[in-house]
Scaffold this motif. Sequence first.
Motif, mmCIF file in Angstrom:
data_model
loop_
_atom_site.group_PDB
_atom_site.id
_atom_site.type_symbol
_atom_site.label_atom_id
_atom_site.label_comp_id
_atom_site.label_asym_id
_atom_site.label_seq_id
_atom_site.Cartn_x
_atom_site.Cartn_y
_atom_site.Cartn_z
ATOM 1 N N VAL A 16 0.802 -1.129 -0.125
ATOM 2 C CA VAL A 16 0.053 0.036 -0.129
ATOM 3 C C VAL A 16 0.872 1.190 0.101
ATOM 4 C CG1 VAL A 16 -1.771 1.284 1.280
ATOM 5 C CG2 VAL A 16 -1.880 -1.140 1.267
ATOM 6 N N PHE A 17 0.573 2.199 -0.774
ATOM 7 C CA PHE A 17 1.530 3.288 -1.181
ATOM 8 C C PHE A 17 0.881 4.610 -0.260
ATOM 9 C CE2 PHE A 17 2.495 0.367 -4.663
ATOM 10 C CZ PHE A 17 3.700 0.434 -4.546
ATOM 11 N N GLN A 18 1.837 5.447 -0.297
ATOM 12 C CA GLN A 18 1.526 6.866 0.176
ATOM 13 C C GLN A 18 0.235 7.559 -0.334
ATOM 14 O OE1 GLN A 18 4.621 9.320 1.235
ATOM 15 N NE2 GLN A 18 3.461 11.233 1.989
ATOM 16 N N MET A 35 -4.060 8.288 -4.803
ATOM 17 C CA MET A 35 -4.352 8.911 -6.206
ATOM 18 C C MET A 35 -3.136 8.557 -7.106
ATOM 19 S SD MET A 35 -7.100 10.545 -7.046
ATOM 20 C CE MET A 35 -7.525 10.918 -8.720
ATOM 21 N N ALA A 36 -2.139 8.278 -6.767
ATOM 22 C CA ALA A 36 -0.908 7.982 -7.729
ATOM 23 C C ALA A 36 -0.896 6.552 -7.816
ATOM 24 C CB ALA A 36 0.320 8.511 -7.183
ATOM 25 N N ALA A 37 -1.506 5.875 -7.171
ATOM 26 C CA ALA A 37 -1.319 4.262 -7.249
ATOM 27 C C ALA A 37 -2.508 3.712 -7.890
ATOM 28 C CB ALA A 37 -1.597 3.798 -5.793
ATOM 29 N N LEU A 38 -3.557 4.521 -8.445
ATOM 30 C CA LEU A 38 -4.538 3.988 -9.375
ATOM 31 C C LEU A 38 -4.466 4.988 -10.650
ATOM 32 C CD1 LEU A 38 -7.389 4.334 -6.267
ATOM 33 C CD2 LEU A 38 -6.473 2.193 -7.686
ATOM 34 N N ASP A 39 -5.112 4.076 -11.624
ATOM 35 C CA ASP A 39 -5.098 4.813 -13.023
ATOM 36 C C ASP A 39 -6.441 5.546 -12.983
ATOM 37 O OD1 ASP A 39 -5.666 5.037 -15.570
ATOM 38 O OD2 ASP A 39 -4.322 3.185 -16.193
ATOM 39 N N TYR A 97 -14.873 6.060 -10.998
ATOM 40 C CA TYR A 97 -13.397 6.375 -11.449
ATOM 41 C C TYR A 97 -12.900 7.006 -10.198
ATOM 42 C CZ TYR A 97 -14.852 5.440 -16.240
ATOM 43 O OH TYR A 97 -15.133 4.626 -17.463
ATOM 44 N N PRO A 98 -11.606 6.951 -10.095
ATOM 45 C CA PRO A 98 -10.989 7.231 -8.896
ATOM 46 C C PRO A 98 -11.085 8.884 -8.564
ATOM 47 C CG PRO A 98 -9.289 6.173 -10.295
ATOM 48 C CD PRO A 98 -10.730 6.083 -11.046
ATOM 49 N N HIS A 99 -11.309 9.832 -9.437
ATOM 50 C CA HIS A 99 -11.690 10.989 -8.930
ATOM 51 C C HIS A 99 -13.085 11.204 -8.247
ATOM 52 C CE1 HIS A 99 -13.997 11.239 -12.771
ATOM 53 N NE2 HIS A 99 -14.612 12.268 -12.174
ATOM 54 N N LYS A 100 -13.822 10.393 -8.485
ATOM 55 C CA LYS A 100 -14.919 10.617 -7.531
ATOM 56 C C LYS A 100 -15.161 10.090 -6.303
ATOM 57 C CE LYS A 100 -18.023 11.575 -10.937
ATOM 58 N NZ LYS A 100 -18.766 12.976 -10.811
ATOM 59 N N GLY A 103 -10.002 10.613 -0.521
ATOM 60 C CA GLY A 103 -8.758 9.944 -0.282
ATOM 61 C C GLY A 103 -8.770 8.901 0.592
ATOM 62 N N GLY A 104 -9.685 8.870 1.453
ATOM 63 C CA GLY A 104 -9.878 7.695 2.326
ATOM 64 C C GLY A 104 -10.339 6.563 1.581
ATOM 65 N N GLN A 105 -11.552 6.824 0.993
ATOM 66 C CA GLN A 105 -11.874 5.694 0.010
ATOM 67 C C GLN A 105 -10.909 5.212 -0.931
ATOM 68 O OE1 GLN A 105 -15.647 7.942 -1.595
ATOM 69 N NE2 GLN A 105 -16.875 6.721 -0.019
ATOM 70 N N LEU A 106 -10.139 5.890 -1.391
ATOM 71 C CA LEU A 106 -9.255 5.650 -2.511
ATOM 72 C C LEU A 106 -8.186 4.439 -1.796
ATOM 73 C CD1 LEU A 106 -8.297 8.623 -4.600
ATOM 74 C CD2 LEU A 106 -9.432 6.768 -5.337
ATOM 75 N N GLN A 107 -7.732 4.956 -0.480
ATOM 76 C CA GLN A 107 -6.764 4.133 0.224
ATOM 77 C C GLN A 107 -7.357 2.833 0.503
ATOM 78 O OE1 GLN A 107 -3.913 3.648 -0.177
ATOM 79 N NE2 GLN A 107 -3.009 5.207 1.316
ATOM 80 N N ARG A 108 -8.714 2.910 0.854
ATOM 81 C CA ARG A 108 -9.395 1.479 0.830
ATOM 82 C C ARG A 108 -9.485 0.701 -0.316
ATOM 83 N NH1 ARG A 108 -12.864 1.536 5.622
ATOM 84 N NH2 ARG A 108 -12.522 3.706 6.355
ATOM 85 N N VAL A 109 -9.682 1.403 -1.618
ATOM 86 C CA VAL A 109 -9.337 0.505 -2.771
ATOM 87 C C VAL A 109 -8.063 0.007 -2.969
ATOM 88 C CG1 VAL A 109 -9.448 0.586 -5.399
ATOM 89 C CG2 VAL A 109 -11.303 1.846 -3.977
ATOM 90 N N VAL A 110 -7.076 0.609 -2.558
ATOM 91 C CA VAL A 110 -5.504 0.285 -2.701
ATOM 92 C C VAL A 110 -5.297 -0.806 -1.479
ATOM 93 C CG1 VAL A 110 -3.371 0.824 -2.268
ATOM 94 C CG2 VAL A 110 -5.030 2.352 -3.520
#
Lengths: 270, 328
Positions: free
Chosen positions: B95-97, B100-104, B151-154, B157-164
Amino acid sequence: MTTPLLRIDNLHVSFRVGKEMIHPVRGISLQLERGETLALVGESGCGKTTLARTILGLQAPSSGSIEYEGNDIAGLDRFRLKRYRPHIQCVFQDPFSSLNPRKRVEQLIREPLDIHQIGEASSRLKRAHEMMERVGLPTDWGRRFPHEFSGGQRQRIGIARALVMQPDLLICDEPVSALDVSIQAQIVNLLWELKRDMGLSYLFISHDLMLVETFADRVAMMYKGEIVETGPAREVWSNPQHAFTRRMIDAIPVPDVTRPTPPAFRIDAD
Amino acid sequence: MTTPILAVENLQISVRKKPGLLILRGVSFTVHAGETLAIVGESGCGKSMTSLAIMGLLPDAVERTAGSVRFKGRELPITDNRAMRKVRAVEIGMVFQEPMAALDPLYPVGKQVLEVIEEHEQLPREMAWKRVIDLLTKVDLPNPEALAWSYPHKLSGGQLQRVVIAMALACNPDVLIADEPTTALDVTVQAQIMRLLKRLQRDTGVAIVLITHNLGLVAHTADRVMVMYAGNKAEEAPTRDLFLSPRHPYSRGLLDATPNPERAAAGGGVLREIPGTVPSIADPMPGCRFAPRCPNASDLCRARVPEPTFEGAHGYACFHPVARETLT
């Protein structure tokens, strides 16, 4: 009663992002006394940086007033604002993007003096060197460029550049959040000494309640564009009144193993 | 003692074109099943480089010049990118910091989780997609069927980290490396993410290597701590021992420099700082790299590199350690 250094009354700021109107600041009233450190604490997107930009005149308010020593400076045009600019200076969060990479450090520090034509041209360099010394940078590094400095040193450059104008009020927008812990402590201590020696007042913007609790006089908690709680720093920390403040404190991991794990971290409840 | 799940031995990383410029100077540590090891240090200490090396993701400009990484006793081919593809996600997840950068940004998040599963397992599409939804449910994302098509922009930050995290755990790895997983997040969201990681660990037994600079997080989530400084391991100890009785002067300094409300109430308002800055990797210091900033430094420290000393599980590399506190 004396006039406060800064008095903000029922300030609203709104602007358009794409097709949407957003209202990052919704009716904020605040006072900052001379010599005081007021910390403005909130999470990302709560409007704290917009508030700072509005006080600096970088963003026009939609209503409300900002009084500096009793004079309303809200929404002044750039010519009239220029009179106040030397009194209110700012230190930014990112020590990498806030310094022009093509200028030498001594030029960067004397630049505000050049713009406001303060003092003889010959004395400005001397002032810049004095400021470098004051913030703990060797003066013989004046000919170097920003990229030759570490993050902490660059933040010292930013502070020297702000203080060379001898302001009364320094707005610090997350000045240490990009820095490592040991360097963060150096910069916080430097700001504290400068305040003591130069009689400055600070509006210190941060997301880190635990950090500001250690040195701010008062804390204002900002949530969704409003100030939801203000009080002496220690009191807000030990006896939070608003639900948002309590939720934030419950989520802060204090670096102390003898304290119970904060409720937000416990998994036994799941 | 059981075989550790992950064992890093004397790992040395150098700048490729400049032999002698060392980024990691021989770092060793182990991680056991189900535990959380925190790696703590400031920027440039080598903590992220360690995690990239374990994943076989070292940048081209650097190379491993000594040492090994073992997973369940077997040496990992960390310099062979092709072979490492079978290790990543399946044996060690990351899991990266910056989520947003870890997802396309161009693909729905569910598809990106699916991609991880299909890369490593032969599954019918429907079963794989069901796994995706299960994973998104497991990381507490609301309404996972619909969210999978976002899509990631929707997402926040917390939700994105959960996806990662869902991606990292998609193939049930035994080790999860979390490199500053909450640094970009608000403090309330940080607590939610850390609690999620701890709960997943409790349920699956995954070992977590938590790379962070936040000592508060360490105090409340790690079992053991390794402190790094300028490419070296300075100290290693069970979390409680490190906080109550750090032996390396750098660990002591780091703890003292961290804002702590109790201590602030006791004295003065200012923080205790560590003077000076981290040395450049090009600085050819013969001795301890912390010596120029250290209150205890002697001529010995400036001349020789201290070897690690162990007292039980507590190890430190210092000639003049901080006096031991009696632990209660």
